[in-house]
Design an enzyme around this catalytic site. Structure first.
Site, PDB file in Angstrom:
ATOM      1  N   TRP A  26       0.827  -1.209   0.000  1.00 42.96           N
ATOM      2  CA  TRP A  26       0.000   0.000   0.000  1.00 42.96           C
ATOM      3  C   TRP A  26       0.867   1.267   0.000  1.00 42.96           C
ATOM      4  CZ3 TRP A  26      -2.987   1.803   4.956  1.00 42.96           C
ATOM      5  CH2 TRP A  26      -3.676   2.978   4.695  1.00 42.96           C
ATOM      6  N   ASP A  54       0.532  -8.965  -0.867  1.00 39.28           N
ATOM      7  CA  ASP A  54      -0.822  -8.412  -0.919  1.00 39.28           C
ATOM      8  C   ASP A  54      -0.817  -7.025  -1.546  1.00 39.28           C
ATOM      9  OD1 ASP A  54      -3.725  -8.340   0.062  1.00 39.28           O
ATOM     10  OD2 ASP A  54      -2.895  -6.550   1.015  1.00 39.28           O
ATOM     11  N   TYR A  59      -4.445   0.839  -4.634  1.00 34.80           N
ATOM     12  CA  TYR A  59      -3.150   1.260  -4.100  1.00 34.80           C
ATOM     13  C   TYR A  59      -2.356   1.987  -5.187  1.00 34.80           C
ATOM     14  CZ  TYR A  59      -3.877  -1.950  -0.120  1.00 34.80           C
ATOM     15  OH  TYR A  59      -4.364  -2.597   0.988  1.00 34.80           O
ATOM     16  N   SER A 159     -12.693  -7.912   3.364  1.00 32.76           N
ATOM     17  CA  SER A 159     -11.856  -7.038   4.179  1.00 32.76           C
ATOM     18  C   SER A 159     -12.703  -5.969   4.859  1.00 32.76           C
ATOM     19  CB  SER A 159     -10.779  -6.364   3.314  1.00 32.76           C
ATOM     20  OG  SER A 159      -9.971  -5.506   4.090  1.00 32.76           O
ATOM     21  N   GLN A 185      -9.745  -9.768   6.049  1.00 32.67           N
ATOM     22  CA  GLN A 185      -8.544  -8.948   6.226  1.00 32.67           C
ATOM     23  C   GLN A 185      -8.909  -7.730   7.077  1.00 32.67           C
ATOM     24  OE1 GLN A 185      -5.965  -6.400   3.232  1.00 32.67           O
ATOM     25  NE2 GLN A 185      -5.371  -8.541   3.082  1.00 32.67           N
ATOM     26  N   TRP A 214      -3.896  -6.370   8.740  1.00 39.01           N
ATOM     27  CA  TRP A 214      -3.036  -5.237   8.375  1.00 39.01           C
ATOM     28  C   TRP A 214      -2.900  -4.311   9.560  1.00 39.01           C
ATOM     29  CZ3 TRP A 214      -5.078  -0.199   8.241  1.00 39.01           C
ATOM     30  CH2 TRP A 214      -6.459  -0.088   8.286  1.00 39.01           C
TER      31      TRP A 214
END
Length: 214
Positions: A26, A54, A59, A159, A185, A214
């Site tokens: 990211w 990932d 992103y 997520s 996620q 994350w």
């Protein structure tokens, strides 16, 4: 890959094994000028046994993170069987009426665009990046199942979804004979523990979900 000291766990109740530590890009690969840095990060991670990388369509500008990751995988000439790639769909950076959300149209077009940027035939895991309150959940489940049956994706997950929505999606898939999601996620750290340790507990215990935090 030096996998001697790395721990590999099955993701949820699937047979897919991922390294206990993964690399998300990211913030490290969100600009097209970051190719050399991305190459170095992926190479160093892979050499230390990390096999799980990932990313997401959102992103970087225009999916830059996916483009950079795909470029690094090509340049480093890593065998496809040796690494696991996950990406996420919800926002693609456009301002059109179908450029966000989880409609079947957005999911399928986003997946094709992500594969093109990553220079891959398939991704191992595709996550629905957020819950879409405007799209029927059955439509989302059918779209993700379509990606799997077409060979674009091997597994799917979600997520930052609420536990109740995960349960609903799981049971829709079970009822309709569709591929079920296998992982969530969520954000998880010493400063963000409540959802994982309380709200999502039933998802992990009852559904056998995995977590890629994350």
């Amino acid at each position: 890959m030096n996998s001697g000291k790395m721990i590999y766990n099955r993701l949820g109740n699937s047979g897919l094994k991922v390294s206990a530590v993964s690399i998300g890009n990211w913030l490290t690969s969100n600009d097209c000028s970051h190719q050399k840095r991305t190459d170095e990060i992926i190479s160093a991670a892979f050499e230390r046994g990390i096999n799980f990388f990932d990313t997401a369509e959102s992103y970087g500008v225009g999916g830059a993170a996916e483009t950079l990751l795909g470029g690094s995988l090509k340049r480093l000439d890593l065998a496809r069987k040796d690494y696991v790639i996950s990406t996420k769909f919800f926002w693609n950076g456009g301002d059109g009426p179908n450029d966000s959300g989880l409609s079947k149209k957005h999911i399928i077009e986003s997946c094709r665009a992500s594969l093109n940027r990553l220079q891959l035939d398939y991704v191992d895991i595709a996550f629905c990046h957020r819950y879409d309150e405007y799209t029927p959940l059955e439509e989302v489940c059918r779209a993700m199942n379509f990606l799997i049956t077409q060979g674009y994706v091997l597994y799917w997950g979600v997520s930052e979804w609420r536990a109740e929505d995960i349960f609903r999606a799981y049971h829709i898939c079970d009822k309709l004979g569709l591929e079920k999601p296998i992982a969530e996620q969520p954000q998880y750290s010493p400063f963000a523990r409540e959802r994982v340790e309380s709200e999502l507990r039933g998802v992990f215990d009852e559904l056998g979900f995995g977590a890629t935090v994350w």
